[in-house]
Design an enzyme around this catalytic site. Structure first.
Site, PDB file in Angstrom:
ATOM      1  N   THR A  72       0.843  -1.203   0.000  1.00 44.07           N
ATOM      2  CA  THR A  72       0.000   0.000   0.000  1.00 44.07           C
ATOM      3  C   THR A  72       0.877   1.252   0.000  1.00 44.07           C
ATOM      4  OG1 THR A  72      -1.773  -1.172   1.149  1.00 44.07           O
ATOM      5  CG2 THR A  72      -1.828   1.226   1.261  1.00 44.07           C
ATOM      6  N   SER A 201       4.945  -6.773  -2.038  1.00 43.92           N
ATOM      7  CA  SER A 201       4.527  -7.028  -0.659  1.00 43.92           C
ATOM      8  C   SER A 201       5.164  -8.321  -0.185  1.00 43.92           C
ATOM      9  CB  SER A 201       3.008  -7.165  -0.633  1.00 43.92           C
ATOM     10  OG  SER A 201       2.590  -7.659   0.609  1.00 43.92           O
ATOM     11  N   ALA A 202       5.598  -8.360   1.070  1.00 45.60           N
ATOM     12  CA  ALA A 202       6.204  -9.592   1.615  1.00 45.60           C
ATOM     13  C   ALA A 202       5.157 -10.576   2.125  1.00 45.60           C
ATOM     14  CB  ALA A 202       7.168  -9.243   2.744  1.00 45.60           C
ATOM     15  N   HIS A 203       4.062 -10.053   2.706  1.00 46.39           N
ATOM     16  CA  HIS A 203       3.154 -10.957   3.405  1.00 46.39           C
ATOM     17  C   HIS A 203       2.235 -11.744   2.465  1.00 46.39           C
ATOM     18  CE1 HIS A 203      -0.874  -8.871   3.527  1.00 46.39           C
ATOM     19  NE2 HIS A 203      -0.132  -7.863   3.162  1.00 46.39           N
ATOM     20  N   THR A 239      13.241   4.497  10.479  1.00 46.01           N
ATOM     21  CA  THR A 239      14.209   3.433  10.745  1.00 46.01           C
ATOM     22  C   THR A 239      13.783   2.172   9.999  1.00 46.01           C
ATOM     23  OG1 THR A 239      14.645   4.312  12.948  1.00 46.01           O
ATOM     24  CG2 THR A 239      15.205   2.001  12.582  1.00 46.01           C
ATOM     25  N   CYS A 328     -11.592  -6.927  -0.912  1.00 45.16           N
ATOM     26  CA  CYS A 328     -11.095  -5.740  -0.221  1.00 45.16           C
ATOM     27  C   CYS A 328     -12.191  -4.924   0.433  1.00 45.16           C
ATOM     28  CB  CYS A 328     -10.291  -4.895  -1.177  1.00 45.16           C
ATOM     29  SG  CYS A 328      -8.769  -5.735  -1.577  1.00 45.16           S
TER      30      CYS A 328
END
Lengths: 389, 389
Positions: A72, A201-203, A239, A328
Site C-alpha cells: 500500500t 509485498s512480503a506478506h 528506521t 477488499c
C-alpha cells in the site's frame, strides 16, 4: 479437523524458514542500520544484501529498491511520488477500473489535486483494452499504472505489450505495476516489460506483514510523499524494519526456488479446484480467464442463488478459509468493483467466492474443499429465498 | 568479551518475551484483520486489544490509537495531518529548535507549503523557553509540537506546563508530543498534560522495529497523509502488521511492569555512569540537565580534545555500543543541531558521546564501561593533535 487455507491472496502464513532468519535480527543483531559501529554495519549490510537479492528477482539492482511498510505504501509512493516529481511534464494518468483500492484511492486523490485520471475498460475476463490504452496516451501522460495480476479474478495483464505501447506512444510516461498479487507466482522482468516502477509485498509470499518494497528503475524521478527522520533512504523516512526486511529477502528467495516445478504444481491444484467445482456443483460461474492468462494462484466462482458471505462462514466452520468476491471490502458489503467491471450483475457478484493458493497448498486441501463445498452450497441453496428450486 | 549495549535510544533488542507472543501471529494466527472469518476476527481482536492496552498506559482509549510503521510515520501523520485538517483555522505552527529530525523535516515541508513555523529557543540544559512559547501563541496557531524528552541530551520538557500555556493562550491549538524517547521511561498522561497527539515507537522499548502508533484524543481532527487500501483504519491505509502490533503491546506491558522500581534502578545506573565519568576522566562536559529533569535513560558527555567518533569506534572494539552526539546524523558528520542549540562550540559538540539505557542494562555493564572508557579516552588524547598535553 482437516484445514485448508485458501486465502493466500489476502495474507499468507510466514514460512518457518523465514521466521528463523528473522529471529536473530530481533534479539541479537539489533543494530540500527544507519550507525557506524559494528552492530549498525551488520544491519546495514543485511539491508543491502536484501535489496540486491529481491531486486535481482526482477532483473533490477539493489540501489533501485526502497523498502516500505507494505505494498500500500509502495503504491502511494510510486503514484503520488511520480506525479509530484513530474507534474511539470503533464498531469495525465492512466489506470484501469479493476485496480486494487490501493491504486484507485491514490488516483482519486490525484484527481482531486488537479491530475486527470483515465480508467481503462476491461473485457469480460478482466483483460484491459490495449487499443483504448494506445488511444489515451498523449504527450501529457506522465504515468500508467496497471496491476500485473488482478487480485480478485487472477487475470494476468499483458505487461510486455503494455510496456511496448507506452514506449511507442510516449516513452517519457512511466509504467507502474502493482505486483503484490503476482510477485513470486508470475515472473516479471522490468527490462523486458519496460516497467519503471514495481510495488511488492512480503506478506503475500509467506514473508512477514509490515514490509514491502518499491523498485524504481534507475533514473526514474520520484519525490518522497512522507517526511521525517531519514535513515538509509532519501525517498522513504524512518528506521528500517531490519528483521522484516531480512524475512522478505528469505521469502523472496524461497518463492523463486524450484520456480517452474512449483508453479506447475500450483496450476495443477488450481485446475483441480476449478474442474472439481464445475463437475460437482451446478449453476456456477468462473470469473476471470482460464489456463495461461490466469494466475496459478487464483480461483473465483459465483454460486448462483446464494450469498458468498454465507458460503464463507460455513466453510470457515469446517476449517476452510476463503474470501468473498470483493476481497477488499469485506466488512463493507459493497459488490466487488472488479466483478461489476467485467459486466456481472450485482447479485451474481455477491455470490462470488475467491480461493487463493500458495506454494504451501496441497492436493489434500483441495480434495477436502471439494468434499465440503458441494454440501455447503447444496444446504444453502435449500434454505435460500433466492433459489428457484 | 564482556559487552555493554548503551545505544537503546537508537534501537533496543527485542525482549524474548515479546518475540514469544509475536511468533504465533507469524505462523499460526495469520488472519487478515479486516476479514470476517474466524482467523480474521482473531487478528482483529488482537489489534483491538493492543490498541486498548497501549492507549491505557497514556490514559487514552483504544479508539484513540492508530498503528503506523513507526514513530517517524506517526509524527508525519500528526503534524501534516493536523495541518491539513485545520488549515482553515490558521497556518501557524510552533516547535522547538531541538526536536528530532522526524519533527523538523516535516515542519520544513509545512513551511514550504505555506505554513508559518516558529522554533522555540532552549536554555543551556535544553529546556524550552516557556515565556517565548506564551508570547508566540496566537489565534492562528493550530499546532504546537514539543518532544517530551529530548533524545540526544535527555531533557524532560515540562509538558504539563506547556499544555497549560497552550490551553490558556489558545485552547483550539493542538499540542503534539513526540514521545519516542520518553514512552515507558517518563510517564505521560494525556489528560493531565492537555496533550492532543502523542507519537510512539515500539523498537525503543524492546518491541519490534516497524511499528509505532499515533494517539489522537477523541475529537482531534487529522486528515490522512497516505492513501490506498483501507483495512481497519480510516486514517492510515495498509494491512495491519499484526505480529508487530502484538509485540508492541507486550513491550508496552513489560515497560510498565514494576515501573517505579525499575525507573529508580535505571536512574541509579545513569548516575553511576555520570559520576564515574566525572570522577575518572578529566575535561568532560555533561550535556543536558541532572537529576529529575533528565531522562533516566540518557547520559551525554563531551570529552575534550578528541572526536566522539573515535571514542565510539574504540568502545565498539571492546563490545560497548554507544552513539555520537549527533545520533541522527551519524553518517553525515554534521554537528548535532541539539548541541549547537544549547550553545556548544562545534568542536565540543563533535566530541560528544551519547549513552542510552534501558531497563535491561545492568550495573556490571556500567562498571565495565567505566573500566574501558577512561583508557580509551586517555589513549586517544595521547594521539590527538587537538590535545594540548
Amino acid at each position: 479437523m482437516m484445514k485448508a487455507y485458501l486465502d493466500n491472496g489476502n495474507t499468507t502464513p510466514v514460512d518457518k524458514r523465514v521466521l528463523e532468519v528473522m529471529e536473530p535480527y530481533f534479539t541479537e543483531e539489533y543494530g540500527h542500520p544507519l550507525f557506524i559501529y559494528s552492530r549498525g554495519r551488520k544491519a546495514n549490510e543485511a539491508v543491502e544484501r536484501a535489496s540486491e537479492s529481491i531486486s535481482s528477482t526482477l532483473g533490477a539492482r539493489g540501489n533501485e529498491l526502497t523498502f516500505t511498510s507494505g505494498a500500500t505504501e509502495s503504491i502511494d509512493l510510486a503514484l503520488r511520488g511520480a506525479a509530484k516529481a513530474r507534474r511539470e511534464n503533464g498531469k495525465h494518468i492512466i489506470t484501469s477500473e479493476i485496480e486494487n483500492p490501493s491504486v484507485l484511492r491514490v488516483c482519486e486523490k490525484l484527481d482531486e489535486n488537479g491530475f486527470e485520471v483515465d480508467y481503462l475498460n476491461v473485457d469480460k475476463e478482466g483483460l484491459i483494452d490495449l487499443e483504448q490504452l494506445k488511444s489515451l496516451i498523449k504527450n501529457e501522460t506522465i504515468l500508467v499504472s496497471i496491476g500485473h495480476v488482478n487480485d480478485e479474478i487472477g487475470t494476468i495483464e499483458p505487461i510486455k505489450k503494455i510496456g511496448e505501447i507506452i514506449l511507442d506512444e510516449n516513452p517519457d510516461a512511466y509504467f507502474h505495476t502493482n505486483a503484490a498479487a503476482s510477485y513470486g507466482r508470475v515472473p516479471i522482468d522490468i527490462d523486458e516489460a519496460n516497467v519503471d516502477l514495481v510495488s511488492l509485498s512480503a506478506h503475500k509470499i509467506h514473508g512477514p506483514p509490515g514490509v514491502g518494497a518499491l523498485v524504481a528503475k534507475e533514473g526514474t524521478e520520484i519525490d518522497p510523499v512522507n517526511y521525517g527522520y531519514q535513515s538509509l533512504s532519501d525517498l522513504r523516512p524512518g528506521t528500517e524494519n531490519v528483521p522484516g526486511i531480512v524475512g522478505f529477502e528469505k521469502a523472496a528467495e524461497l518463492s523463486f526456488q524450484d520456480f517452474d516445478s512449483k508453479i506447475k504444481e500450483m496450476r495443477e491444484i488450481r485446475d483441480k479446484l476449478i474442474q472439481g467445482i464445475e463437475n460437482k456443483i451446478s449453476e456456477v460461474i468462473l470469473h476471470g480467464p482460464r489456463d495461461e492468462n490466469r494466475s496459478p494462484a487464483n480461483v473465483n466462482f459465483s454460486f448462483k442463488h446464494i450469498e458468498g458471505e454465507s458460503i464463507l462462514m460455513h466453510l470457515d466452520l469446517q476449517g476452510i478459509s476463503v474470501a468473498t468476491g470483493s476481497a477488499c471490502a469485506t466488512r463493507k458489503l459493497e459488490p466487488s468493483h472488479v466483478l461489476t467491471a467485467i459486466g456481472l450483475d450485482p447479485v451474481i457478484a455477491h455470490g462470488a467466492i475467491r480461493f487463493t493458493l500458495s506454494r504451501m497448498n496441497t492436493t489434500e486441501e483441495i480434495e477436502y474443499t471439494l468434499e465440503v463445498l458441494p454440501k455447503v452450497v447444496e444446504n444453502l441453496r435449500k434454505m435460500s429465498p433466492m433459489s428457484k428450486r
